[in-house]
Write a protein that holds these residues in place. Structure first.
Motif, PDB file in Angstrom:
ATOM      1  N   GLY A 129       0.831  -1.193   0.000  1.00 52.06           N
ATOM      2  CA  GLY A 129       0.000   0.000   0.000  1.00 52.06           C
ATOM      3  C   GLY A 129       0.872   1.252   0.000  1.00 52.06           C
ATOM      4  O   GLY A 129       2.107   1.177  -0.075  1.00 52.06           O
ATOM      5  N   PRO A 130       0.267   2.429   0.101  1.00 53.00           N
ATOM      6  CA  PRO A 130       1.055   3.674   0.061  1.00 53.00           C
ATOM      7  C   PRO A 130       2.060   3.790   1.195  1.00 53.00           C
ATOM      8  O   PRO A 130       3.201   4.210   0.981  1.00 53.00           O
ATOM      9  N   LEU A 131       1.675   3.414   2.415  1.00 52.24           N
ATOM     10  CA  LEU A 131       2.618   3.472   3.537  1.00 52.24           C
ATOM     11  C   LEU A 131       3.711   2.434   3.369  1.00 52.24           C
ATOM     12  O   LEU A 131       4.905   2.725   3.580  1.00 52.24           O
ATOM     13  N   GLY A 132       3.344   1.220   2.978  1.00 53.06           N
ATOM     14  CA  GLY A 132       4.340   0.181   2.758  1.00 53.06           C
ATOM     15  C   GLY A 132       5.327   0.557   1.674  1.00 53.06           C
ATOM     16  O   GLY A 132       6.539   0.340   1.810  1.00 53.06           O
ATOM     17  N   THR A 133       4.840   1.148   0.585  1.00 50.52           N
ATOM     18  CA  THR A 133       5.716   1.575  -0.508  1.00 50.52           C
ATOM     19  C   THR A 133       6.645   2.694  -0.055  1.00 50.52           C
ATOM     20  O   THR A 133       7.826   2.731  -0.423  1.00 50.52           O
ATOM     21  N   ALA A 134       6.122   3.620   0.754  1.00 48.86           N
ATOM     22  CA  ALA A 134       6.950   4.736   1.240  1.00 48.86           C
ATOM     23  C   ALA A 134       8.122   4.250   2.089  1.00 48.86           C
ATOM     24  O   ALA A 134       9.146   4.926   2.186  1.00 48.86           O
ATOM     25  N   LEU A 135       7.965   3.079   2.710  1.00 41.13           N
ATOM     26  CA  LEU A 135       9.012   2.547   3.588  1.00 41.13           C
ATOM     27  C   LEU A 135       9.995   1.636   2.866  1.00 41.13           C
ATOM     28  O   LEU A 135      10.906   1.079   3.495  1.00 41.13           O
ATOM     29  N   GLY A 159       4.439  -6.274  -5.581  1.00 44.88           N
ATOM     30  CA  GLY A 159       3.888  -5.101  -6.237  1.00 44.88           C
ATOM     31  C   GLY A 159       3.984  -3.874  -5.344  1.00 44.88           C
ATOM     32  O   GLY A 159       4.018  -3.983  -4.110  1.00 44.88           O
ATOM     33  N   VAL A 160       4.054  -2.703  -5.959  1.00 43.08           N
ATOM     34  CA  VAL A 160       4.155  -1.462  -5.201  1.00 43.08           C
ATOM     35  C   VAL A 160       3.049  -0.507  -5.619  1.00 43.08           C
ATOM     36  O   VAL A 160       2.461  -0.637  -6.698  1.00 43.08           O
ATOM     37  N   ASP A 161       2.765   0.446  -4.762  1.00 43.57           N
ATOM     38  CA  ASP A 161       1.695   1.402  -5.004  1.00 43.57           C
ATOM     39  C   ASP A 161       2.066   2.370  -6.115  1.00 43.57           C
ATOM     40  O   ASP A 161       3.205   2.837  -6.204  1.00 43.57           O
ATOM     41  N   ARG A 162       1.114   2.651  -6.991  1.00 42.01           N
ATOM     42  CA  ARG A 162       1.251   3.653  -8.049  1.00 42.01           C
ATOM     43  C   ARG A 162       2.358   3.330  -9.041  1.00 42.01           C
ATOM     44  O   ARG A 162       3.075   4.217  -9.510  1.00 42.01           O
ATOM     45  N   SER A 163       2.530   2.057  -9.364  1.00 39.44           N
ATOM     46  CA  SER A 163       3.562   1.676 -10.327  1.00 39.44           C
ATOM     47  C   SER A 163       3.255   0.299 -10.882  1.00 39.44           C
ATOM     48  O   SER A 163       2.592  -0.526 -10.242  1.00 39.44           O
ATOM     49  N   THR A 164       3.754   0.042 -12.081  1.00 38.81           N
ATOM     50  CA  THR A 164       3.678  -1.295 -12.654  1.00 38.81           C
ATOM     51  C   THR A 164       4.910  -2.117 -12.301  1.00 38.81           C
ATOM     52  O   THR A 164       4.979  -3.287 -12.642  1.00 38.81           O
TER      53      THR A 164
END
Length: 325
Positions: A146-152, A204-209
């Motif tokens: 998710g967004p928090l997971g991707t930010a980390l 997978g990551v947020d906001r990206s393929t």
């Protein structure tokens, strides 16, 4: 004076990340490539426009620089339309930090929603397929950060995370965030169970393929993200949460800020022709709550309809927030 990194002028520039305090160093091994698509600015031009035209005050600029230096989140309060959310886009654009990771909060949001999703049903369905039809990839294809997971994720430069309207969360979420924001890491149990056999799993990551590798079943940052949490002031937060944040209250834009915002969005010629509408907006705002985008909409509508009644058209757009139609 602290080192100036963020300028808030709508441009972009080279910069160097300052060394963090000893107590805000994290052990993640930086990824070789950024976990976002290179063409995000092309595919989301509205975000670039928001960022380019935003004009923060000196206080906002100072707090952003302080947050980058201290590796601390910012809790932003202010009335609707003062640019609380747009500040995140301005930072990401100016400093070249990729797309903003936005996590909108509701009363049903949990910490898990921001960290990752595991598609257990999809994995079970694939496991029941005939061997020749089963996907070749492993467990990582069923996990999406998710967004928090991707930010980390351990990126070399910080990502920008916008936790929008955190005051709408249930009572537990701010406290649940404390451990994550302090430690800069979180486990993924589904990956930890296979870590002895598969040391690194792409997820997978947020906001990206794209995908990003997770080592040992734990997402662990190397540089703390730039975290902005917005609030409309509808609730109080626990002291333990507040002491870990830098607090910023964004006031209504002053007349000179409004002029700069109009010029950035619509140009100097429109600004010169719209001074009467700006004065009208300021007069209306003094008697009730209004948002800056109402002014921009009014100016655009008036300039696009030369034959319409200017005052009537402006009055339709520039109504006090909360006023019945």
């Amino acid at each position: 004076m602290i080192q100036q990194i963020f300028r808030g002028d709508g441009g972009s520039h080279e910069w160097e990340l300052p060394e963090p305090p000893p107590w805000r160093r994290f052990a993640g091994e930086p990824l070789d490539t950024a976990p976002y698509d290179d063409d995000w600015a092309v595919s989301h031009p509205n975000e670039v426009e928001r960022a380019r035209a935003y004009r923060p005050g000196s206080r906002e600029v100072e707090i952003v620089d302080l947050a980058i230096l201290l590796r601390r989140p910012i809790l932003i309060t202010g009335r609707p339309g003062t640019g609380k959310s747009t500040l995140a886009y301005a930072i990401a654009h100016e400093l070249g930090l990729g797309p903003v990771l936005r996590w909108p909060i509701t009363s049903r949001t949990t910490l898990q929603d921001g960290l990752y999703r595991y598609d257990a049903i999809g994995r079970l369905q694939d496991a029941n397929l005939p061997p020749e039809e089963r996907p070749a990839a492993g467990i990582g294809q069923y996990i999406q950060l998710g967004p928090l997971g991707t930010a980390l994720l351990p990126t070399r430069l910080p990502r920008v995370l916008l936790i929008d309207e955190i005051d709408k969360s249930d009572i537990d979420l701010p406290n649940d965030l404390l451990t994550i924001l302090e430690e800069g890491e979180f486990p993924i149990p589904e990956l930890q169970r296979v870590a002895d056999r598969v040391a690194s799993v792409p997820v997978g990551v947020d906001r990206s393929t794209r995908t990003a590798p997770v080592h040992g079943g734990t997402v662990r940052c190397s540089t703390f993200p730039i975290v902005l949490m917005t609030s409309n002031g509808e609730r109080d937060f626990p002291p333990a949460f507040l002491r870990r944040c830098l607090q910023l209250d964004i006031p209504d834009p002053a007349p000179e800020q409004l002029a700069a915002i109009v010029e950035a969005h619509l140009g100097a010629e429109v600004l010169a022709a719209a001074q009467g509408l700006i004065d009208d907006f300021l007069k209306r705002r003094s008697t009730g709550e209004m948002a800056t985008d109402q002014l921009l909409n009014a100016i655009f509508a008036v300039m696009s309809n030369g034959t319409a009644d200017r005052d009537e058209l402006a009055a339709l757009v520039m109504r006090h927030l909360g006023t019945p139609g």
